[in-house]
Design an enzyme around this catalytic site. Sequence first.
Site, short mmCIF file in Angstrom:
data_model
loop_
_atom_site.label_atom_id
_atom_site.label_comp_id
_atom_site.label_asym_id
_atom_site.label_seq_id
_atom_site.Cartn_x
_atom_site.Cartn_y
_atom_site.Cartn_z
N ASN A 12 -4.02 13.97 1.33
CA ASN A 12 -5.11 13.14 1.83
C ASN A 12 -4.72 12.77 3.26
O ASN A 12 -3.93 11.85 3.48
CB ASN A 12 -5.20 11.91 0.92
CG ASN A 12 -6.29 10.96 1.34
OD1 ASN A 12 -6.84 11.07 2.44
ND2 ASN A 12 -6.59 10.01 0.49
N ARG A 101 -8.08 16.57 0.49
CA ARG A 101 -9.28 15.74 0.51
C ARG A 101 -9.90 15.95 1.88
O ARG A 101 -9.27 15.68 2.90
CB ARG A 101 -8.91 14.27 0.32
CG ARG A 101 -10.07 13.34 0.55
CD ARG A 101 -9.51 11.93 0.71
NE ARG A 101 -10.55 10.94 0.78
CZ ARG A 101 -10.47 9.85 1.54
NH1 ARG A 101 -9.40 9.64 2.28
NH2 ARG A 101 -11.43 8.98 1.56
N HIS A 189 -15.93 8.40 -0.66
CA HIS A 189 -15.12 7.95 -1.81
C HIS A 189 -15.50 8.72 -3.08
O HIS A 189 -15.31 8.23 -4.19
CB HIS A 189 -15.26 6.43 -2.06
CG HIS A 189 -14.56 5.59 -1.03
ND1 HIS A 189 -15.09 4.44 -0.51
CD2 HIS A 189 -13.35 5.75 -0.43
CE1 HIS A 189 -14.25 3.92 0.37
NE2 HIS A 189 -13.18 4.71 0.44
N HIS A 217 -15.43 0.63 -5.09
CA HIS A 217 -14.12 1.07 -4.58
C HIS A 217 -13.80 0.20 -3.37
O HIS A 217 -14.37 0.38 -2.29
CB HIS A 217 -14.17 2.56 -4.21
CG HIS A 217 -12.88 3.04 -3.63
ND1 HIS A 217 -12.10 3.98 -4.25
CD2 HIS A 217 -12.22 2.70 -2.50
CE1 HIS A 217 -11.01 4.18 -3.54
NE2 HIS A 217 -11.07 3.41 -2.45
N GLY A 219 -10.96 -0.88 -0.97
CA GLY A 219 -9.63 -0.77 -0.37
C GLY A 219 -9.77 -1.10 1.10
O GLY A 219 -10.65 -1.87 1.49
N GLY A 221 -10.81 1.03 3.22
CA GLY A 221 -12.18 1.54 3.26
C GLY A 221 -12.83 1.05 1.98
O GLY A 221 -12.19 1.04 0.93
N ARG A 250 -13.37 -1.63 9.77
CA ARG A 250 -14.70 -1.05 10.03
C ARG A 250 -15.76 -2.11 9.79
O ARG A 250 -15.65 -2.90 8.85
CB ARG A 250 -14.95 0.14 9.10
CG ARG A 250 -14.23 1.39 9.52
CD ARG A 250 -14.46 2.52 8.52
NE ARG A 250 -13.26 2.81 7.78
CZ ARG A 250 -13.21 3.59 6.70
NH1 ARG A 250 -14.31 4.16 6.23
NH2 ARG A 250 -12.07 3.81 6.09
N ARG A 294 -4.58 -9.47 1.73
CA ARG A 294 -3.48 -10.34 1.28
C ARG A 294 -3.09 -11.34 2.36
O ARG A 294 -2.88 -12.52 2.09
CB ARG A 294 -2.24 -9.51 0.90
CG ARG A 294 -2.32 -8.94 -0.48
CD ARG A 294 -1.22 -7.97 -0.71
NE ARG A 294 -1.32 -6.84 0.22
CZ ARG A 294 -0.66 -5.70 0.08
NH1 ARG A 294 0.18 -5.55 -0.91
NH2 ARG A 294 -0.82 -4.72 0.94
N GLY A 339 -7.34 -0.72 -3.66
CA GLY A 339 -6.27 -1.71 -3.51
C GLY A 339 -6.73 -3.14 -3.77
O GLY A 339 -6.05 -3.91 -4.44
N ILE A 340 -7.90 -3.52 -3.25
CA ILE A 340 -8.40 -4.88 -3.45
C ILE A 340 -9.01 -4.99 -4.86
O ILE A 340 -8.72 -5.92 -5.61
CB ILE A 340 -9.46 -5.23 -2.38
CG1 ILE A 340 -8.86 -5.16 -0.98
CG2 ILE A 340 -10.05 -6.61 -2.65
CD1 ILE A 340 -9.87 -5.30 0.16
N GLY A 341 -9.85 -4.02 -5.21
CA GLY A 341 -10.55 -4.06 -6.51
C GLY A 341 -9.59 -4.08 -7.68
O GLY A 341 -9.85 -4.73 -8.70
N GLU A 390 -7.42 9.53 -6.83
CA GLU A 390 -8.11 10.63 -6.14
C GLU A 390 -7.28 11.91 -6.18
O GLU A 390 -7.83 13.01 -6.26
CB GLU A 390 -8.38 10.22 -4.68
CG GLU A 390 -9.46 9.17 -4.57
CD GLU A 390 -9.26 8.21 -3.42
OE1 GLU A 390 -8.19 7.56 -3.36
OE2 GLU A 390 -10.17 8.10 -2.57
P1 ADP Z 1 -6.95 2.62 1.55
O1 ADP Z 1 -8.44 2.57 1.72
O2 ADP Z 1 -6.19 2.68 2.84
O3 ADP Z 1 -6.47 3.61 0.50
P2 ADP Z 1 -5.99 0.66 -0.36
O4 ADP Z 1 -6.81 1.13 -1.52
O5 ADP Z 1 -4.53 0.89 -0.39
O6 ADP Z 1 -6.59 1.15 1.01
O7 ADP Z 1 -6.26 -0.92 -0.25
C1 ADP Z 1 -5.66 -1.72 0.72
C2 ADP Z 1 -6.13 -3.16 0.50
O8 ADP Z 1 -5.72 -3.56 -0.82
C3 ADP Z 1 -5.52 -4.15 1.47
O9 ADP Z 1 -6.50 -5.08 1.91
C4 ADP Z 1 -4.50 -4.88 0.64
O10 ADP Z 1 -4.32 -6.21 1.03
C5 ADP Z 1 -5.14 -4.83 -0.74
N1 ADP Z 1 -4.12 -5.00 -1.77
C6 ADP Z 1 -3.15 -4.14 -2.13
N2 ADP Z 1 -2.36 -4.69 -3.07
C7 ADP Z 1 -2.83 -5.93 -3.30
C8 ADP Z 1 -2.45 -7.02 -4.14
N3 ADP Z 1 -1.42 -6.92 -4.96
N4 ADP Z 1 -3.19 -8.14 -4.12
C9 ADP Z 1 -4.25 -8.26 -3.29
N5 ADP Z 1 -4.66 -7.28 -2.46
C10 ADP Z 1 -3.97 -6.14 -2.47
#
Ligand code: ADP
Length: 405
Positions: A12, A101, A189, A217, A219, A221, A250, A294, A339-341, A390
Amino acid sequence: MKPVNPNILTINGGSSSIKFALFEFGDSLQRVRSGVIDRIGFPDATLHVKGVTPADNVSRAIVASDHTSDHASNHTKAVEIFMDWLEEHCGRDALTAVGHRIVHGGPTYSQPQRITPEMLEELRRISPFDPEHLPQEIRLAEALHHRFPDLPQIACFDTAFHHDLPRVAQILPIPRRYEAQGVRRYGFHGLSYAFLMEELAHLDGTAAAQGRVILAHLGNGASLAAVHHGKPVDTSMGFTPIAGVPMSTRSGDLDPGLLGYLARTEHMSVAQFNEMVHFQSGLLGISETSGDIRDLLDREQQDVRAAEAIALFCYQVKKWIGAFSAALGGVDTLVFAGGIGENSPIVRSRICSGLGFLEIELNEEKNMLNADVISLKTSRVSVRVIPTNEALTIAKSMCHVLNLR
Ligand code: ADP
């Protein structure tokens, strides 16, 4: 066909990072290594590899040999170091194939397929569709071909999931002639959404996956997708992945009048506008400190800018859930991923607060634990957290294209 060697690699390749995963396949696909080169273009760019045991773990700094600050040459250097690692750890002949990807397939490509010179030519042609991703992805495929000329490479398109969106969700309200050039809503995504739908069917049965589903989704993004009968109905991203909800850096959707206003008042160029909406907006733009949720959660009590950035993010995601509920005529399942979800109970809770009218009700104890199902038993809508994968979608597609299993 039985492969000679049971290793496939998924890649990716973003503009500031290259994520990869090595899978072995026998009866099932097993991820044996995963890694990332992050902070490409910065002095502290590093290759990190995680294996099955700690002895397999690697961290290696990446120093641009020509000490240039040029992003493209830094990217090339990162790719070289990645290929050196590949050669050391897998050997030239140990890989069966590489799967990429590819963020944008444009109007031509949706199905996973082998990368050919003709495909690279077409992707080069449509690079203006997504100048932030496609040029690096093309360079990466070319570099791999140069070093490993016999290695089959497969392209898996992030736009594929949404290829058959209903016409009304595809058309952009600008002069019709642009559609002939491929200007439409594509959505992104898709590799994540394909995984989530498969996993939903696995976890909750085919009936649930055939129901009215909203996938979020979230993150760096972030986007949402509406799905019914297993088919895409709508999605928040558009012609490019800058559209939809505000993201880490973004902007998400903006009033189109803004470009003209900034051009008139600040003589802002298209390139400057592009830079602003990709890299200086979203959570970072509003908070003026960080695009990482975070960091913002840590300082929201003391810093109103952090609090407003989080509030806007949650509000916009909630609005899209409302909009997609209307598009679907109701909702049966809501899935959080990214990551956030997957990791932020507080953000999920704020997004879902006030959605009782849609019969979305969280069980806050389960939500705090990032449990699989986080809705109340009495909630008509099932709300789930599904860690997305993914790389596994890419690996499965590669096996399918190459008839490996
Ligand atoms: P990408 O789109 O780069 O793949 P990610 O899916 O890794 O991004 O998501 C990154 C986001 O997820 C960041 O805002 C980060 O703060 C959040 N995140 C990752 N781990 C945690 C956690 N344990 N608690 C809260 N937020 C988190």
